[in-house]
Design a protein around this motif. Structure first.
Motif, mmCIF file in Angstrom:
data_model
loop_
_atom_site.group_PDB
_atom_site.id
_atom_site.type_symbol
_atom_site.label_atom_id
_atom_site.label_comp_id
_atom_site.label_asym_id
_atom_site.label_seq_id
_atom_site.Cartn_x
_atom_site.Cartn_y
_atom_site.Cartn_z
ATOM 1 N N HIS A 1 -7.017 2.066 -2.220
ATOM 2 C CA HIS A 1 -6.842 0.690 -2.693
ATOM 3 C C HIS A 1 -7.066 -0.286 -1.541
ATOM 4 O O HIS A 1 -7.463 0.110 -0.447
ATOM 5 C CB HIS A 1 -5.448 0.509 -3.307
ATOM 6 N N ASP A 2 -6.796 -1.579 -1.807
ATOM 7 C CA ASP A 2 -6.992 -2.629 -0.796
ATOM 8 C C ASP A 2 -5.659 -3.227 -0.340
ATOM 9 O O ASP A 2 -5.596 -4.352 0.122
ATOM 10 C CB ASP A 2 -7.898 -3.727 -1.337
ATOM 11 N N ALA B 1 -6.024 5.267 11.723
ATOM 12 C CA ALA B 1 -5.482 4.278 10.799
ATOM 13 C C ALA B 1 -4.581 3.297 11.545
ATOM 14 O O ALA B 1 -4.254 3.513 12.716
ATOM 15 C CB ALA B 1 -4.693 4.987 9.698
ATOM 16 N N THR B 2 -4.183 2.232 10.839
ATOM 17 C CA THR B 2 -3.281 1.224 11.382
ATOM 18 C C THR B 2 -2.195 0.919 10.356
ATOM 19 O O THR B 2 -2.492 0.771 9.167
ATOM 20 C CB THR B 2 -4.055 -0.078 11.703
ATOM 21 N N VAL B 3 -0.958 0.818 10.817
ATOM 22 C CA VAL B 3 0.164 0.483 9.938
ATOM 23 C C VAL B 3 0.069 -1.000 9.556
ATOM 24 O O VAL B 3 0.010 -1.864 10.428
ATOM 25 C CB VAL B 3 1.514 0.783 10.628
ATOM 26 N N ARG B 4 0.049 -1.286 8.243
ATOM 27 C CA ARG B 4 -0.094 -2.660 7.745
ATOM 28 C C ARG B 4 1.117 -3.165 6.960
ATOM 29 O O ARG B 4 1.237 -4.366 6.728
ATOM 30 C CB ARG B 4 -1.333 -2.771 6.856
ATOM 31 N N THR C 1 0.914 -11.954 0.727
ATOM 32 C CA THR C 1 1.390 -10.586 0.590
ATOM 33 C C THR C 1 2.905 -10.574 0.711
ATOM 34 O O THR C 1 3.513 -11.517 1.200
ATOM 35 C CB THR C 1 0.788 -9.670 1.675
ATOM 36 N N LEU C 2 3.504 -9.477 0.288
ATOM 37 C CA LEU C 2 4.940 -9.329 0.409
ATOM 38 C C LEU C 2 5.314 -9.213 1.884
ATOM 39 O O LEU C 2 4.546 -8.675 2.679
ATOM 40 C CB LEU C 2 5.404 -8.079 -0.348
ATOM 41 N N PRO C 3 6.487 -9.714 2.272
ATOM 42 C CA PRO C 3 6.883 -9.615 3.675
ATOM 43 C C PRO C 3 7.116 -8.172 4.095
ATOM 44 O O PRO C 3 7.650 -7.373 3.327
ATOM 45 C CB PRO C 3 8.173 -10.426 3.749
ATOM 46 N N SER C 4 6.704 -7.856 5.308
ATOM 47 C CA SER C 4 6.856 -6.514 5.857
ATOM 48 C C SER C 4 7.916 -6.508 6.945
ATOM 49 O O SER C 4 8.121 -7.506 7.637
ATOM 50 C CB SER C 4 5.531 -6.039 6.457
ATOM 51 N N PHE D 1 -0.224 -5.470 1.350
ATOM 52 C CA PHE D 1 -0.976 -5.833 2.548
ATOM 53 C C PHE D 1 -2.424 -6.023 2.146
ATOM 54 O O PHE D 1 -2.786 -5.786 0.995
ATOM 55 C CB PHE D 1 -0.814 -4.783 3.667
ATOM 56 N N VAL D 2 -3.251 -6.486 3.063
ATOM 57 C CA VAL D 2 -4.665 -6.732 2.768
ATOM 58 C C VAL D 2 -5.524 -5.865 3.678
ATOM 59 O O VAL D 2 -5.315 -5.817 4.893
ATOM 60 C CB VAL D 2 -5.018 -8.221 2.991
ATOM 61 N N CYS D 3 -6.462 -5.152 3.084
ATOM 62 C CA CYS D 3 -7.461 -4.389 3.838
ATOM 63 C C CYS D 3 -8.694 -4.257 2.942
ATOM 64 O O CYS D 3 -8.635 -4.583 1.760
ATOM 65 C CB CYS D 3 -6.901 -3.023 4.259
ATOM 66 N N PRO D 4 -9.802 -3.783 3.506
ATOM 67 C CA PRO D 4 -10.989 -3.608 2.669
ATOM 68 C C PRO D 4 -10.719 -2.638 1.516
ATOM 69 O O PRO D 4 -9.928 -1.700 1.658
ATOM 70 C CB PRO D 4 -12.028 -3.030 3.637
#
Length: 115
Positions: A60-61, A33-36, A8-11, A70-73
């Motif tokens: 989206h995911d 929710a959670t900040v990703r 993923t792109l750097p955060s 970022f990655v999420c379900p």
């Protein structure tokens, strides 16, 4: 051999104003929710926050227009502008958040916010 996760792109660790941190639990439009992700995006100007919803349906995911922020379900990710969250959108009612985001195009708002 090590197994690497999705790339993923750097955060950033915190938003420019410092009130939102990566991994921070928040309430967005009344949903847990959670900040990703925190940073710039290709679909809009300014600083954006990628959010994984614990409750409710996202759009989206974490991958938007081919960019893996970022990655999420699937169906649990949304984005909102950091300035909107700083102004209280993270704890606003859906109607208030929709009003606050009314300057965005409808298509982009639909894609990112699920409104």
């Amino acid at each position: 051999a090590e197994v690497e996760g999705p790339t993923t792109l750097p955060s950033k660790a915190k938003t420019n104003h410092g009130s939102i941190s990566l991994g921070q639990p928040i309430t967005w439009n009344g949903k847990k929710a959670t900040v990703r992700y925190i940073g710039e995006v290709r679909f809009g100007k300014g600083e954006w926050v990628g959010i994984e919803l614990t409750d409710g349906k996202g759009m989206h995911d974490g991958n938007v227009l081919g960019m893996p922020y970022f990655v999420c379900p699937a169906g649990k990710g949304v984005f909102d502008q950091a300035v909107q969250l700083m102004g209280g959108a993270a704890s606003m009612t859906p109607a208030m958040a929709a009003s606050a985001a009314s300057h965005d195009s409808r298509a982009l708002k639909s894609l990112l916010l699920g409104l």
